[in-house]
Write a protein that holds these residues in place. Sequence first.
Motif, short mmCIF file in Angstrom:
data_model
loop_
_atom_site.label_atom_id
_atom_site.label_comp_id
_atom_site.label_asym_id
_atom_site.label_seq_id
_atom_site.Cartn_x
_atom_site.Cartn_y
_atom_site.Cartn_z
N GLY A 1 6.41 4.62 14.22
CA GLY A 1 5.69 4.02 13.11
C GLY A 1 4.37 4.71 12.85
O GLY A 1 3.98 5.63 13.57
N GLU A 2 3.68 4.28 11.79
CA GLU A 2 2.45 4.94 11.35
C GLU A 2 1.27 4.67 12.26
O GLU A 2 0.42 5.52 12.46
CB GLU A 2 2.12 4.56 9.90
N GLU A 3 1.17 3.48 12.78
CA GLU A 3 0.13 3.09 13.74
C GLU A 3 0.49 1.67 14.17
O GLU A 3 1.45 1.11 13.67
CB GLU A 3 -1.29 3.18 13.14
N GLU A 4 -0.30 1.07 15.06
CA GLU A 4 0.16 -0.18 15.66
C GLU A 4 0.26 -1.35 14.69
O GLU A 4 1.11 -2.20 14.84
CB GLU A 4 -0.74 -0.57 16.84
N VAL B 1 2.40 1.49 2.85
CA VAL B 1 3.16 1.90 1.66
C VAL B 1 3.51 3.39 1.76
O VAL B 1 4.67 3.79 1.63
CB VAL B 1 2.35 1.62 0.37
N MET B 2 2.48 4.19 2.00
CA MET B 2 2.70 5.64 2.04
C MET B 2 3.72 6.02 3.11
O MET B 2 4.62 6.82 2.88
CB MET B 2 1.37 6.38 2.30
N HIS B 3 3.55 5.44 4.30
CA HIS B 3 4.46 5.83 5.38
C HIS B 3 5.89 5.33 5.16
O HIS B 3 6.83 5.99 5.56
CB HIS B 3 3.90 5.38 6.73
N SER B 4 6.02 4.21 4.50
CA SER B 4 7.40 3.76 4.21
C SER B 4 8.04 4.75 3.23
O SER B 4 9.25 4.99 3.28
CB SER B 4 7.41 2.34 3.64
N TRP B 5 7.23 5.33 2.37
CA TRP B 5 7.76 6.35 1.44
C TRP B 5 8.08 7.65 2.18
O TRP B 5 9.13 8.24 1.98
CB TRP B 5 6.75 6.60 0.32
N PHE B 6 7.15 8.08 3.02
CA PHE B 6 7.39 9.32 3.78
C PHE B 6 8.67 9.19 4.61
O PHE B 6 9.43 10.13 4.75
CB PHE B 6 6.22 9.62 4.72
#
Lengths: 413, 292
Positions: free
Chosen positions: A102-105, B140-145
Amino acid sequence: MSEGLGEEVKTNPQGDVITAAPAPTKEAKKGAAAQRVVDPDYLFLQAPREKTFITGSEAAKEAIRRANVDVAISYPITPQSETMQQVGYLYAEGYVKDYYRGEEEYGVMSAIAGASRSGVRCLSATAGPGLMRGLEVISSWPGGRLPAVLLIMCRVINAPLAIQPDNVELSYMLNTGCLLFHAENQQDFYDYALAAFMIGEKPEVTLPVAVAVDGFFVTHARGWVSLPAADIKLPPRDCYHEAVPMMDNENPPIRISRDAPIQKSNFISYQMHASWQQEIWAAQERSRKWIERWLGGLVEVVNPKAKIMIVASGAAVSQSREAVRQAAEQGIEVGLVKIKSVRPFPAEEVRAALDHAEKILVPEFNYVGWLAKEVKSTIRGSERVISGPRVFGGMSMPTELILEYIMGTPNRR
Amino acid sequence: MALETIRVSPGFQKFLPKEYQDLVENGPFTKERKVSELGSFKEILEEHPMCAGCAMTLFIRVTLLALPSVENSVIIGTAGCGRLALSQAAIPFVYGNYGDTNAVASGLKRGLSVRFKDKPKDVIVMAGDGGLADIGFSAVMHSWFRKEKFTTIMLDNEVYGNTGGQESGMTQKGMVLKMAPNGKKFEKMDMIGLAKTSGVAYIARIAPTNPTRVANTVRKAVLIAREVGPTYIQAYTSCNIEYAIPTPKVMDDAREVEKDRYGFMEYMTDDAKAYWEKSEADRRKLKAPQTK
């Protein structure tokens, strides 16, 4: 050919061995496919076990291998432990159905909230600053009645920048509504993590479970762990028997605004919110019978009649056991109460175990002494409690330090 | 099974409210309903506490009508005006923490995909400009990436309406709002450009002036998300309270803004285009013999 012989071993600045991710072998993939579901009682209590010498992180991996996890979501939070990347290998081998970084916690813990609502079994792991970053979401899991397992490899909270083991972050977990188990060693970490899935998913519990372990001392160090065979696993999550409907549109009625805003300013909303909160903590209490069944109780008591008693959780228990042994060599009987479950807190058990004690020590791996506070607020005669010894910021806890506290009362104010 | 869960069992009909039966029998669950039929059948969203004249409410109403499989859809929202209506609609709605929508949707969609391999379960995020472009931006951005297969719909009223009118990243430069006492200092965020850069499969910018077009756009976005990848709709849904638009003039404003800077725009990746053309052709083929 003997692989790797004579090659230089690369390590990162923390000294961990750097290994490229091995591609899953055909053999490994077969292993996942051949696993069969067994009764939890069998897996936890009856299946024959063999001893292995592994790190705490590897013990967690072995628990996940047998846990029938659907979705695991990870974030590195360097330096944490290698557990979540180990889970990645399990995913590649087919033991876990979906997995991503994931992007971060905050994002990871939110995604766990989404995955749990879909009815799948899910898992993440974090520590220290990462736990703090995810805490807003983690605190809302119990209210969502979202079973999930969160492994916490304690790593202290930053400022001054720290990567050392210290379990101060657990003090923030005490009031979230999550169940919280604190593993003493590699064996506990395997046992507690695996049982956590089944306990949290029980209909009368339906809560997330955090399983904490002291970083480095347990996660990075090896210990003996008895494991059942790898060809058995837990039954899958039985989501339709839990306390709340799944968000999958498969259970009537279809209008389930389970997460509807109830924060309006009127009495009915207050009442709803209050009763919902009460229900979370009542559900914690209802988890006791399963903790007793599968973890052998919320506490373990050694030398119950001793006048000097130690209360400890996590790695402090191991050090205390040794101190108890060394004290016995000197002819002093010391008892020990190991707290396995911090939430629900074993208030009755602790009270009963300490009623007769004249002196009570609470050794801890943190500055704030969260366990001492719990003990003091639970027992009669809290002046008997000496809140210490405490070490923090990554320091180890020599048994001599505990012995000093047993013999005298250093720094007693 | 999903549809079966809402149908009333024979014998229980007299115990269930007329409204519920009406929803199941005449609502959009069992029949595909057109925008032109609005007002003539029981809708997914009827009662709500939104302000009079709210353009967002119209947009939500049309969106719910357009969902290709209402009985298999879950909506995710967050704090803001939109959820006041969404949480009262006859569709499962997740109201999580601030700024978590697209992360929750990622986990939910993946979990549903694990459990329902052969049955599409549509996940739709519907949240405001503050929720998606400010506090929820990273998710939002990471769900797109990551190319997560769900639809994100921004209800862009260019202000924090629910908290009383503070500027958001989507507010136009120069607007005087709370927290921007001297006028907003920077440009409206280019979420459409960011969506393109992130590889979003289908992107649309739309105002609620043409409800049929709204419905078609939503349907397209949800279907493409199901098969190809993330989709994004950015909808101008004015806040007539904070921007002091007289209630009868709300649609006039929408038309003006649409003409000026919010004109209908859609963009598809090649993958999405190929899928869409094929699926539309299949649909026409499927429909053709039935009309004979």
